[in-house]
Design a protein around this motif. Structure first.
Motif, mmCIF file in Angstrom:
data_model
loop_
_atom_site.group_PDB
_atom_site.id
_atom_site.type_symbol
_atom_site.label_atom_id
_atom_site.label_comp_id
_atom_site.label_asym_id
_atom_site.label_seq_id
_atom_site.Cartn_x
_atom_site.Cartn_y
_atom_site.Cartn_z
ATOM 1 N N GLU A 195 0.851 -1.190 0.000
ATOM 2 C CA GLU A 195 0.000 0.000 0.000
ATOM 3 C C GLU A 195 0.886 1.239 0.000
ATOM 4 O O GLU A 195 1.921 1.291 0.678
ATOM 5 C CB GLU A 195 -0.900 0.013 1.239
ATOM 6 C CG GLU A 195 -1.890 1.152 1.259
ATOM 7 C CD GLU A 195 -2.832 1.098 2.458
ATOM 8 O OE1 GLU A 195 -3.547 2.083 2.666
ATOM 9 O OE2 GLU A 195 -2.824 0.070 3.175
ATOM 10 N N GLY A 196 0.508 2.232 -0.798
ATOM 11 C CA GLY A 196 1.311 3.438 -0.889
ATOM 12 C C GLY A 196 0.465 4.653 -1.196
ATOM 13 O O GLY A 196 -0.767 4.570 -1.289
ATOM 14 N N VAL A 197 1.143 5.794 -1.366
ATOM 15 C CA VAL A 197 0.467 7.038 -1.709
ATOM 16 C C VAL A 197 1.267 7.729 -2.803
ATOM 17 O O VAL A 197 2.506 7.699 -2.800
ATOM 18 C CB VAL A 197 0.322 7.951 -0.465
ATOM 19 C CG1 VAL A 197 1.687 8.296 0.112
ATOM 20 C CG2 VAL A 197 -0.447 9.226 -0.800
ATOM 21 N N ILE A 198 0.592 8.323 -3.769
ATOM 22 C CA ILE A 198 1.258 9.024 -4.866
ATOM 23 C C ILE A 198 1.787 10.361 -4.365
ATOM 24 O O ILE A 198 1.047 11.165 -3.801
ATOM 25 C CB ILE A 198 0.292 9.234 -6.054
ATOM 26 C CG1 ILE A 198 -0.115 7.885 -6.650
ATOM 27 C CG2 ILE A 198 0.943 10.106 -7.120
ATOM 28 C CD1 ILE A 198 -1.177 7.986 -7.729
ATOM 29 N N VAL A 199 3.085 10.598 -4.559
ATOM 30 C CA VAL A 199 3.690 11.854 -4.109
ATOM 31 C C VAL A 199 4.097 12.756 -5.270
ATOM 32 O O VAL A 199 4.339 13.944 -5.076
ATOM 33 C CB VAL A 199 4.913 11.587 -3.197
ATOM 34 C CG1 VAL A 199 4.476 10.895 -1.915
ATOM 35 C CG2 VAL A 199 5.980 10.764 -3.915
ATOM 36 N N GLU A 200 4.195 12.193 -6.490
ATOM 37 C CA GLU A 200 4.586 13.011 -7.644
ATOM 38 C C GLU A 200 4.120 12.344 -8.934
ATOM 39 O O GLU A 200 4.185 11.122 -9.063
ATOM 40 C CB GLU A 200 6.106 13.185 -7.689
ATOM 41 C CG GLU A 200 6.596 14.109 -8.800
ATOM 42 C CD GLU A 200 8.109 14.238 -8.844
ATOM 43 O OE1 GLU A 200 8.608 15.018 -9.675
ATOM 44 O OE2 GLU A 200 8.793 13.555 -8.046
ATOM 45 N N VAL A 201 3.623 13.160 -9.856
ATOM 46 C CA VAL A 201 3.256 12.678 -11.188
ATOM 47 C C VAL A 201 4.340 13.144 -12.152
ATOM 48 O O VAL A 201 4.592 14.346 -12.303
ATOM 49 C CB VAL A 201 1.878 13.214 -11.631
ATOM 50 C CG1 VAL A 201 1.547 12.723 -13.032
ATOM 51 C CG2 VAL A 201 0.798 12.783 -10.648
ATOM 52 N N LEU A 202 5.014 12.183 -12.810
ATOM 53 C CA LEU A 202 6.133 12.519 -13.689
ATOM 54 C C LEU A 202 5.675 12.882 -15.094
ATOM 55 O O LEU A 202 6.365 13.629 -15.795
ATOM 56 C CB LEU A 202 7.107 11.335 -13.767
ATOM 57 C CG LEU A 202 7.728 10.894 -12.437
ATOM 58 C CD1 LEU A 202 8.663 9.716 -12.656
ATOM 59 C CD2 LEU A 202 8.476 12.047 -11.787
ATOM 60 N N GLY A 203 4.547 12.347 -15.518
ATOM 61 C CA GLY A 203 4.044 12.654 -16.849
ATOM 62 C C GLY A 203 3.554 11.419 -17.561
ATOM 63 O O GLY A 203 3.621 10.294 -17.050
ATOM 64 N N GLU A 204 3.068 11.622 -18.745
ATOM 65 C CA GLU A 204 2.500 10.527 -19.525
ATOM 66 C C GLU A 204 3.596 9.580 -19.988
ATOM 67 O O GLU A 204 4.651 10.014 -20.470
ATOM 68 C CB GLU A 204 1.769 11.097 -20.747
ATOM 69 C CG GLU A 204 1.052 10.062 -21.578
ATOM 70 C CD GLU A 204 0.351 10.681 -22.781
ATOM 71 O OE1 GLU A 204 0.026 9.937 -23.720
ATOM 72 O OE2 GLU A 204 0.137 11.915 -22.770
ATOM 73 N N ARG A 205 3.353 8.297 -19.810
ATOM 74 C CA ARG A 205 4.329 7.295 -20.208
ATOM 75 C C ARG A 205 4.661 7.439 -21.689
ATOM 76 O O ARG A 205 3.771 7.566 -22.528
ATOM 77 C CB ARG A 205 3.775 5.893 -19.934
ATOM 78 C CG ARG A 205 4.740 4.784 -20.276
ATOM 79 C CD ARG A 205 4.154 3.429 -19.976
ATOM 80 N NE ARG A 205 3.000 3.152 -20.824
ATOM 81 C CZ ARG A 205 2.371 1.982 -20.866
ATOM 82 N NH1 ARG A 205 2.767 1.010 -20.089
ATOM 83 N NH2 ARG A 205 1.343 1.807 -21.663
ATOM 84 N N GLY A 206 5.964 7.421 -22.026
ATOM 85 C CA GLY A 206 6.402 7.496 -23.418
ATOM 86 C C GLY A 206 6.720 8.898 -23.884
ATOM 87 O O GLY A 206 7.337 9.055 -24.941
ATOM 88 N N LYS A 207 6.320 9.929 -23.130
ATOM 89 C CA LYS A 207 6.632 11.298 -23.551
ATOM 90 C C LYS A 207 8.127 11.575 -23.362
ATOM 91 O O LYS A 207 8.754 11.046 -22.452
ATOM 92 C CB LYS A 207 5.807 12.306 -22.741
ATOM 93 C CG LYS A 207 4.414 12.526 -23.297
ATOM 94 C CD LYS A 207 3.846 13.843 -22.794
ATOM 95 C CE LYS A 207 2.571 14.210 -23.542
ATOM 96 N NZ LYS A 207 2.027 15.514 -23.103
ATOM 97 N N PRO A 208 8.706 12.424 -24.231
ATOM 98 C CA PRO A 208 10.142 12.724 -24.120
ATOM 99 C C PRO A 208 10.518 13.232 -22.732
ATOM 100 O O PRO A 208 9.830 14.069 -22.162
ATOM 101 C CB PRO A 208 10.352 13.813 -25.189
ATOM 102 C CG PRO A 208 9.262 13.586 -26.186
ATOM 103 C CD PRO A 208 8.085 13.104 -25.392
ATOM 104 N N GLY A 209 11.599 12.697 -22.203
ATOM 105 C CA GLY A 209 12.098 13.136 -20.909
ATOM 106 C C GLY A 209 11.530 12.401 -19.720
ATOM 107 O O GLY A 209 12.135 12.408 -18.640
#
Length: 779
Positions: free
Chosen positions: A214-228
């Protein structure tokens, strides 16, 4: 400020609590609500408690109750989880002096006995031994997790009904991790996210009870496959540092403001010497420069001038604390995460042509035969006369005539002399017993968006050898100088291979046609390396020897450097990007000032462990990002064919490494020619009954990509063609040996069908198989 006795009493009360878990001094200080300034008092009090026998230090300087030091058959070490779910615990050398009459290396941990340990955690285990054939086998059970490597993991968000789930990248955990209110972070299905683990999954407390994660989301990095996003994924996965804090940048700016490019007292003026730098074409910082001349007695005097980073990075300053925290610069394919701010690394301490720069200089005297006679260590000031790149030096060595007009007479002569001495030093070093393994290093090519566009073999020419020999010479000389003064120092050590690995290596070499009667001898390994050079099986031989080697690490222990055949070696030549080099520079600076440097063995041991861990983290991150970019590249090229070499052999299939594109993937058993195979663990060979169906490390094969899964970090190939070596006729070849096991027949499934799905049965089975990492050259 606390009295020592009262602080000792408080520490002892904490350590003797029933719920106390072994931890580090810093966390003990935090548990006692002491400010950071009191950490030194805590460490002093702990030393007194150790002397009195009331507590003891375990691996990584963890504080243990005296009774916890060594219970019968209990050890402490680092847990490494395999893709199949089982794991191994690497026991610290100080805790691995053996039990039951047997030395301890890596201890196998079955999945059901791993508790909730995750990859990289520090754990306490109970070990048992049993005899298997002629060898004693060890296995263990995790009793407790002492220290988590991390509580944060990267994965892909998805939903099942109203339940938010994250599939952690790679094979870190068997199941998905439940997350709380995902809407709070505006996360969307398919996003890459960072989660903080609240409860680790695993066999918790009871053997039959599996606890869900069980966990909690602390950061959204972005859409999978997008540059960077792939680079951010690796940065977060490995906990790599981000931007520099303001206090660190302010410290760097103060150093820049106070540096006026004048030669201060106590610094030798080398500005009249002819000095040059040789670096990669794209280099931005230049931390080493070379001078060379004949002296009156006919000997060579080599000057290795290294940027004096210690002048700008003072002990306990903001810059120093940050450099210690980072430990090393990290070289990712599409960016560098530097150890020091660019105002220092790319300006103040960069040996730019025509600019006065401060150096730590090693002046080494050599005979014409390359024998070192003596070393002088000095603080210096230089002005580089010319900046070369490797390609220019190679061009000079191929035809120097055009360069006579381009260069001054002194610079032209210097380059020729450098080549002459470097080749003498190289021959002498190899004659002394240094191992010269040839493992091609591949660099991937990236487009403007950070995507893979191709690959090429990293150049290693005579221009590279010139600089390598001079840097090695300086490292040898400085280390020997400190040893002669009977000082403890932070060495770069490389221990000999273990007996177990050498036994396995001997079997592999024998199967490749090379007798190794005295495999424990480095000269025997050197003979085999030389004999195999330019032979078809050269890659397999060198690769097998590399796999048998230990990792090179930092430590004050006097065990030498096996691969370099040196009794004393340290890192002196790259303080811009490696913290251990900065420590050596400070020791040298103290000696120049007439002081005996403070070099306490225990402190250097802890510093070495810290820097080794950070170095290995940086290397793993670099490899993992290369791997991820290659998987993304191949995910758009299913069906692509490539030449490859077999880099691993297991009972369930082969691992193959692309030659032009360094992608490492599994060829499952059913994608091999239909046959009944036997797996020889000792020689890492799959042997089929049919003639020609034998696969070994180093065999060249032609493969086709059938699966590339970025989330699970998996590549899967199928065999297109191969030219395996003919089986050698040996006594017992027609019988199953003690190290062989029967494995099921290959499948005749049509390749075209396999390439249509990303969830093939073989991919599912690989998720239960051991991962196989791309090898790296030892340094």
């Amino acid at each position: 400020m606390h009295s020592n006795k009262s602080l000792e009493r408080r520490i002892l009360e904490l350590v003797e609590r029933p719920d106390y878990k072994p931890t580090k001094p810093r966390l003990i200080a935090e548990s006692l609500d002491l400010p950071g300034d009191d950490l030194r008092d805590v460490k002093r009090a702990l030393k007194q408690l150790v002397k009195s026998g009331k507590v003891t230090f375990g691996p990584k300087h963890i504080v243990l109750r005296a009774a916890q030091k060594r219970k019968h058959n209990e050890l402490i070490g680092r847990y490494r989880r395999a893709a199949a779910g089982y794991g191994f615990v690497s026991v610290a050398p100080s805790d691995a002096d053996g039990f039951a009459g047997q030395p301890v290396e890596d201890v196998y941990i079955p999945q059901r006995k791993s508790l909730d340990a995750a990859d990289g955690d520090m754990v306490r285990i109970r070990v048992s031994t049993r005899r298997q054939g002629q060898r004693m086998r060890t296995s263990g059970r995790v009793l407790e997790v002492i220290e988590r490597r991390t509580h944060q993991f990267v994965g892909t968000y998805h939903e099942r009904g109203e339940l938010g789930l994250v599939t952690v990248d790679g094979n870190e955990f068997d199941g998905d991790i439940m997350v709380g209110d995902a809407g709070a972070k505006n996360v969307r299905i398919g996003d890459k996210v960072v989660i903080e683990m609240v409860r680790f999954p695993g066999a918790h407390h009871h053997r039959s009870h599996h606890q869900a994660g069980e966990g909690v989301i602390v950061e959204v990095l972005g859409e999978r496959g997008k540059p960077g996003v792939d680079t951010l994924t690796i940065i977060r996965q490995f906990g790599l540092p981000g931007d520099f804090n303001q206090d660190v940048l302010d410290d760097a700016r103060r150093q820049a403001e106070s540096f006026d490019e004048t030669i201060d007292d106590g610094r030798v003026d080398f500005t009249g010497e002819t000095i040059v730098t040789i670096d990669p074409r794209e280099a931005r910082d230049f931390d080493d420069a070379i001078s060379l001349k004949r002296i009156e007695n006919g000997h060579w005097q080599l000057g290795v001038h290294i940027a004096d980073v210690s002048h700008f990075v003072r002990p306990n300053s903001a810059l120093d604390n940050e450099a210690y925290y980072r430990g090393t610069s990290v070289y990712l394919p599409d960016r560098v995460i530097p150890m020091l701010p660019e105002i220092v690394s790319n300006n103040l301490a960069s040996l730019q042509p025509g600019r006065l720069r401060y150096t730590m200089t090693a002046l080494i005297e050599f005979t014409a035969e390359g024998t070192p006679i003596g070393t002088e260590l000095q603080r210096g000031a230089i002005k580089s006369a010319h900046r070369f790149n490797y390609e220019e030096i190679d061009d000079y060595l191929e035809n120097d005539k055009p360069w006579r007009k381009k260069l001054s007479k002194d610079v032209f002569r210097l380059v020729g002399d450098m080549h002459q001495l470097a080749m003498v030093l190289r021959r002498r070093r190899l004659d002394r017993g240094a191992l010269d393994l040839i493992i091609p290093e591949i660099e991937i090519d990236l487009d403007d968006h950070g995507k893979v566009s191709g690959a090429h073999v990293r150049s290693y020419t005579e221009s590279h050898q010139i600089i390598e020999e001079f840097m090695l010479a300086a490292n040898f000389a400085v280390a020997q100088h400190l040893v002669d003064l009977e000082l403890h120092l932070l060495r770069r050590i490389h221990e000999p291979p273990s007996t177990t690995k050498l036994t396995d290596l001997k079997a592999i070499l024998r199967d490749l046609g090379y007798r190794a009667d005295n495999i424990q001898s480095r000269s025997e390994l050197k003979r085999i390396i030389e004999k195999s050079r330019n032979q078809p099986e050269s890659h397999a031989v060198h690769f097998a020897i590399l796999r048998a080697m230990q990792k090179a690490i930092y430590s004050p222990r006097d065990v030498g450097h096996y691969a370099l055949a040196s009794e004393a070696y340290c890192h002196f030549t790259s303080p811009i990007r490696r913290y251990p080099d900065l420590i050596i520079h400070r020791m040298v600076g103290s000696l120049i000032d007439g002081q005996r440097p403070a070099a306490e063995f225990g402190m250097l041991t802890r510093l070495g462990e810290h820097c080794s861990d950070l170095e290995q983290r940086a290397e793993q991150a670099e490899r993992e990002l290369v791997k991820l970019k290659l998987i993304n590249f191949l995910s758009e090229r299913i069906g692509m064919e490539m030449d490859a070499v077999i880099s691993g052999v297991e009972s369930y299939g082969l691992f193959a490494l692309g030659i032009e594109l360094p992608a490492n993937g599994l060829i499952p058993l059913e994608c091999l020619p239909r046959d009944h195979y036997y797996y020889d663990r000792g020689t890492r060979t799959l042997m089929g009954h049919r003639s020609g169906n034998t696969f070994r490390l180093g065999n060249r094969v032609r493969v086709r990509v059938v699966l590339a899964d970025p989330d699970r970090r998996e590549i899967e190939f199928e065999l297109v063609a191969t030219k395996p070596k003919e089986k050698k006729t040996r006594q017992g070849d027609d019988k199953k040996s003690k190290n062989t096991s029967s494995v099921r027949r290959g499948s005749s499934r049509a390749p075209s069908k396999r390439g249509q799905s990303k969830s093939s049965p073989t991919a599912a089975r690989k998720r239960k198989a051991t991962g196989h990492d791309r090898p790296r050259k030892h340094k």
